[in-house]
Design a protein around this motif. Sequence first.
Motif, PDB file in Angstrom:
ATOM      1  N   TYR A 100      69.220-110.278 -98.200  1.00  0.00           N
ATOM      2  CA  TYR A 100      69.091-110.273 -96.739  1.00  0.00           C
ATOM      3  C   TYR A 100      68.199-109.140 -96.247  1.00  0.00           C
ATOM      4  O   TYR A 100      67.290-109.360 -95.429  1.00  0.00           O
ATOM      5  CB  TYR A 100      70.478-110.185 -96.102  1.00  0.00           C
ATOM      6  N   ARG A 101      68.454-107.914 -96.697  1.00  0.00           N
ATOM      7  CA  ARG A 101      67.664-106.773 -96.221  1.00  0.00           C
ATOM      8  C   ARG A 101      66.175-106.929 -96.529  1.00  0.00           C
ATOM      9  O   ARG A 101      65.335-106.759 -95.635  1.00  0.00           O
ATOM     10  CB  ARG A 101      68.198-105.469 -96.818  1.00  0.00           C
ATOM     11  N   PRO A 102      65.774-107.236 -97.778  1.00  0.00           N
ATOM     12  CA  PRO A 102      64.344-107.456 -98.022  1.00  0.00           C
ATOM     13  C   PRO A 102      63.755-108.603 -97.213  1.00  0.00           C
ATOM     14  O   PRO A 102      62.597-108.539 -96.795  1.00  0.00           O
ATOM     15  CB  PRO A 102      64.293-107.750 -99.530  1.00  0.00           C
ATOM     16  N   SER A 103      64.550-109.657 -96.984  1.00  0.00           N
ATOM     17  CA  SER A 103      64.039-110.786 -96.199  1.00  0.00           C
ATOM     18  C   SER A 103      63.736-110.370 -94.766  1.00  0.00           C
ATOM     19  O   SER A 103      62.750-110.811 -94.171  1.00  0.00           O
ATOM     20  CB  SER A 103      65.053-111.935 -96.207  1.00  0.00           C
ATOM     21  N   MET A 104      64.590-109.523 -94.192  1.00  0.00           N
ATOM     22  CA  MET A 104      64.359-109.080 -92.830  1.00  0.00           C
ATOM     23  C   MET A 104      63.135-108.176 -92.719  1.00  0.00           C
ATOM     24  O   MET A 104      62.564-108.019 -91.640  1.00  0.00           O
ATOM     25  CB  MET A 104      65.591-108.341 -92.305  1.00  0.00           C
ATOM     26  N   ALA A 105      62.718-107.585 -93.829  1.00  0.00           N
ATOM     27  CA  ALA A 105      61.511-106.755 -93.823  1.00  0.00           C
ATOM     28  C   ALA A 105      60.241-107.588 -93.900  1.00  0.00           C
ATOM     29  O   ALA A 105      59.150-107.086 -93.621  1.00  0.00           O
ATOM     30  CB  ALA A 105      61.549-105.764 -94.984  1.00  0.00           C
ATOM     31  N   SER A 106      60.355-108.862 -94.276  1.00  0.00           N
ATOM     32  CA  SER A 106      59.202-109.754 -94.336  1.00  0.00           C
ATOM     33  C   SER A 106      59.077-110.516 -93.021  1.00  0.00           C
ATOM     34  O   SER A 106      60.037-110.612 -92.251  1.00  0.00           O
ATOM     35  CB  SER A 106      59.362-110.743 -95.498  1.00  0.00           C
ATOM     36  N   PRO A 107      57.892-111.056 -92.723  1.00  0.00           N
ATOM     37  CA  PRO A 107      57.720-111.803 -91.464  1.00  0.00           C
ATOM     38  C   PRO A 107      58.606-113.040 -91.441  1.00  0.00           C
ATOM     39  O   PRO A 107      58.944-113.596 -92.496  1.00  0.00           O
ATOM     40  CB  PRO A 107      56.231-112.167 -91.458  1.00  0.00           C
ATOM     41  N   PRO A 108      58.998-113.498 -90.247  1.00  0.00           N
ATOM     42  CA  PRO A 108      59.874-114.676 -90.143  1.00  0.00           C
ATOM     43  C   PRO A 108      59.128-115.974 -90.431  1.00  0.00           C
ATOM     44  O   PRO A 108      58.825-116.758 -89.532  1.00  0.00           O
ATOM     45  CB  PRO A 108      60.374-114.614 -88.692  1.00  0.00           C
ATOM     46  N   MET A 147      64.496-116.264-101.236  1.00  0.00           N
ATOM     47  CA  MET A 147      65.952-116.405-101.232  1.00  0.00           C
ATOM     48  C   MET A 147      66.444-117.143-102.467  1.00  0.00           C
ATOM     49  O   MET A 147      67.455-116.759-103.065  1.00  0.00           O
ATOM     50  CB  MET A 147      66.378-117.147 -99.959  1.00  0.00           C
ATOM     51  N   GLN A 148      65.743-118.197-102.880  1.00  0.00           N
ATOM     52  CA  GLN A 148      66.175-118.954-104.053  1.00  0.00           C
ATOM     53  C   GLN A 148      66.249-118.053-105.278  1.00  0.00           C
ATOM     54  O   GLN A 148      67.219-118.108-106.044  1.00  0.00           O
ATOM     55  CB  GLN A 148      65.219-120.111-104.318  1.00  0.00           C
ATOM     56  N   THR A 149      65.261-117.205-105.459  1.00  0.00           N
ATOM     57  CA  THR A 149      65.221-116.347-106.649  1.00  0.00           C
ATOM     58  C   THR A 149      66.274-115.257-106.597  1.00  0.00           C
ATOM     59  O   THR A 149      67.072-115.080-107.531  1.00  0.00           O
ATOM     60  CB  THR A 149      63.826-115.720-106.790  1.00  0.00           C
ATOM     61  N   THR A 150      66.313-114.512-105.502  1.00  0.00           N
ATOM     62  CA  THR A 150      67.205-113.345-105.453  1.00  0.00           C
ATOM     63  C   THR A 150      68.668-113.739-105.287  1.00  0.00           C
ATOM     64  O   THR A 150      69.547-113.100-105.873  1.00  0.00           O
ATOM     65  CB  THR A 150      66.782-112.418-104.315  1.00  0.00           C
ATOM     66  N   THR A 151      68.949-114.781-104.509  1.00  0.00           N
ATOM     67  CA  THR A 151      70.339-115.172-104.299  1.00  0.00           C
ATOM     68  C   THR A 151      70.971-115.702-105.575  1.00  0.00           C
ATOM     69  O   THR A 151      72.135-115.395-105.884  1.00  0.00           O
ATOM     70  CB  THR A 151      70.433-116.231-103.184  1.00  0.00           C
ATOM     71  N   LEU A 152      70.239-116.481-106.348  1.00  0.00           N
ATOM     72  CA  LEU A 152      70.788-116.971-107.599  1.00  0.00           C
ATOM     73  C   LEU A 152      70.976-115.838-108.606  1.00  0.00           C
ATOM     74  O   LEU A 152      71.891-115.883-109.435  1.00  0.00           O
ATOM     75  CB  LEU A 152      69.889-118.059-108.182  1.00  0.00           C
ATOM     76  N   ALA A 153      70.120-114.817-108.535  1.00  0.00           N
ATOM     77  CA  ALA A 153      70.322-113.651-109.391  1.00  0.00           C
ATOM     78  C   ALA A 153      71.618-112.932-109.027  1.00  0.00           C
ATOM     79  O   ALA A 153      72.244-112.293-109.880  1.00  0.00           O
ATOM     80  CB  ALA A 153      69.135-112.705-109.271  1.00  0.00           C
ATOM     81  N   VAL A 154      72.032-113.017-107.758  1.00  0.00           N
ATOM     82  CA  VAL A 154      73.302-112.428-107.317  1.00  0.00           C
ATOM     83  C   VAL A 154      74.485-113.288-107.752  1.00  0.00           C
ATOM     84  O   VAL A 154      75.485-112.791-108.287  1.00  0.00           O
ATOM     85  CB  VAL A 154      73.304-112.252-105.782  1.00  0.00           C
ATOM     86  N   TYR A 161      77.929-119.453-101.176  1.00  0.00           N
ATOM     87  CA  TYR A 161      76.470-119.604-101.197  1.00  0.00           C
ATOM     88  C   TYR A 161      75.956-120.189 -99.885  1.00  0.00           C
ATOM     89  O   TYR A 161      75.001-119.672 -99.292  1.00  0.00           O
ATOM     90  CB  TYR A 161      76.068-120.502-102.365  1.00  0.00           C
ATOM     91  N   LEU A 162      76.584-121.256 -99.431  1.00  0.00           N
ATOM     92  CA  LEU A 162      76.133-121.879 -98.179  1.00  0.00           C
ATOM     93  C   LEU A 162      76.327-120.941 -96.993  1.00  0.00           C
ATOM     94  O   LEU A 162      75.527-120.948 -96.046  1.00  0.00           O
ATOM     95  CB  LEU A 162      76.879-123.191 -97.951  1.00  0.00           C
ATOM     96  N   GLY A 163      77.375-120.135 -97.032  1.00  0.00           N
ATOM     97  CA  GLY A 163      77.568-119.159 -95.959  1.00  0.00           C
ATOM     98  C   GLY A 163      76.452-118.136 -95.922  1.00  0.00           C
ATOM     99  O   GLY A 163      75.920-117.811 -94.853  1.00  0.00           O
ATOM    100  N   CYS A 164      76.075-117.615 -97.092  1.00  0.00           N
ATOM    101  CA  CYS A 164      74.989-116.624 -97.153  1.00  0.00           C
ATOM    102  C   CYS A 164      73.662-117.232 -96.712  1.00  0.00           C
ATOM    103  O   CYS A 164      72.923-116.637 -95.910  1.00  0.00           O
ATOM    104  CB  CYS A 164      74.881-116.067 -98.564  1.00  0.00           C
ATOM    105  N   VAL A 165      73.363-118.422 -97.229  1.00  0.00           N
ATOM    106  CA  VAL A 165      72.110-119.086 -96.851  1.00  0.00           C
ATOM    107  C   VAL A 165      72.111-119.424 -95.369  1.00  0.00           C
ATOM    108  O   VAL A 165      71.086-119.300 -94.682  1.00  0.00           O
ATOM    109  CB  VAL A 165      71.903-120.350 -97.704  1.00  0.00           C
TER     110      VAL A 165
END
Length: 463
Positions: free
Chosen positions: A31-39, A48-55, A106-110
């Motif tokens: 979430y934090r890195p995503s908010m640092a990137s443009p929307p 998100m697919q890469t980092t969330t599955l790593a979590v 997972y669905l909650g985070c996404v």
Amino acid sequence: MTGGLLRLETRRSVMLWMLPLVAMLFWFITYRPSMASPPLWNVRAMAMQTTTLAVFAPTVVGAAAWLGWRERRHRMADLVIGTARPRWARQLATWAATTWWAIVAYLGCVGVLYGVTAWQGAWGGPLWWPAVVGAVSMPAFSALGFVAGVLRPSRFTAPLVAIGVFLALQISLQFIHGDHSYWQISPLVAGPWEIGPDPGVATFYRYLPDLPIAQVLFLAGLTAALLGALGLPAGAGGRCLRRCAAAITAAGLVAAGTAVMLAGTGRLDAHGMIAIPLLHNAGNDRPVRYTPVCSHTPIPVCLHPAYTGYLPAVTEALEPILTEVVGLPGAPVRISQSAAIYEQGPDNRVTISRAGPPTSGTPPVFHLLLPHQMTTDEFAVELRAAAGHSIVNSVVGGGRDANPAQQAVTEAILGTSSVAPPGSPTAAAAQRLAALPTTARRAWLLEHVAALRAGQLTLAQLP
């Protein structure tokens, strides 16, 4: 009774207690890195697919492995032999409860990430395929951990298999070389590997579902094969049940193997996505329709609406140049953002270039290719260096073969010293021309630009 068993397993699943840890890791890693990137939907969804599955991978695998040897841990194996339900049914209920909580988390985070991205005004709609691949990964991770716990019951199994799966996923990415790699089947891969969060992918053209479809097929086959393997031992149930489990295992292996083979036929298409011939729909190759957003500069700068947030920075970087050349012969009447062309190079290197010539049409329109993966300061410098030079060259002429007079005028308009060496006659002429008032310099250009483009002026003839 099956429903009651499933409800009981859902209430006492250890995965329920892992949800706070998963939420914290998701916030920190995704979430934090995503908010640092443009929307931008493509940038955030693919990352998100890469980092969330790593979590989720080590967490879900570890929790499922812990539950997989619960009967052995509590010395209940002999007590449950006489129950009405076969062992395979009990095991599937435990796996289903773990999977349920993993998918809910997972669905909650996404949902949070996608909701914030939509609230920030991202253009277009969400990319659902990265979320689908992640959701289908949860049953596979849960099955992998659960089978490991059943086959190797030990207190060390859960941490070891969790760490092993995490390392295996990360190490597998190192084997991806080019766009024909079978290792692209990894659910961590959302596009051409190591291309980075390129905003141009899935913006001018649709997000291709080819690779996600192969990944979903692989994950579903892996899940079926693992769960079917639980029903093969003699103690899992009756002969009919074991035959059914064998058929499920075989079908799962075939599906997973087919998906791997399909991933190996992938290729990088011109729009920056992995296309798989047997899964590709030619309709996805059509460009997405959009209405550009334009600036109010002397020469309008028009960008794709997904890049609306970039417009002030682009305008600020180019406006001094556009003010100098507006109305001159050869000057563009509009700056229009162009889609990029992607070409696979050696290993994982991808060449990104402009689609088509820099300038086309009558009156001329300049096609702008925005730089990627840069800070704000680097963005402005790169934009002036690349687009600025091309715009000025369209007016003064010369290009790569520019004579000293053309080089000096280009440097004076751009306010740079990237072509003429400092202290050279060309640099001195450029400084002299740049020192003139804007109105005087523009009046001279209006009078002499035709001769300058024809290569008829010398440094001595510059004011």
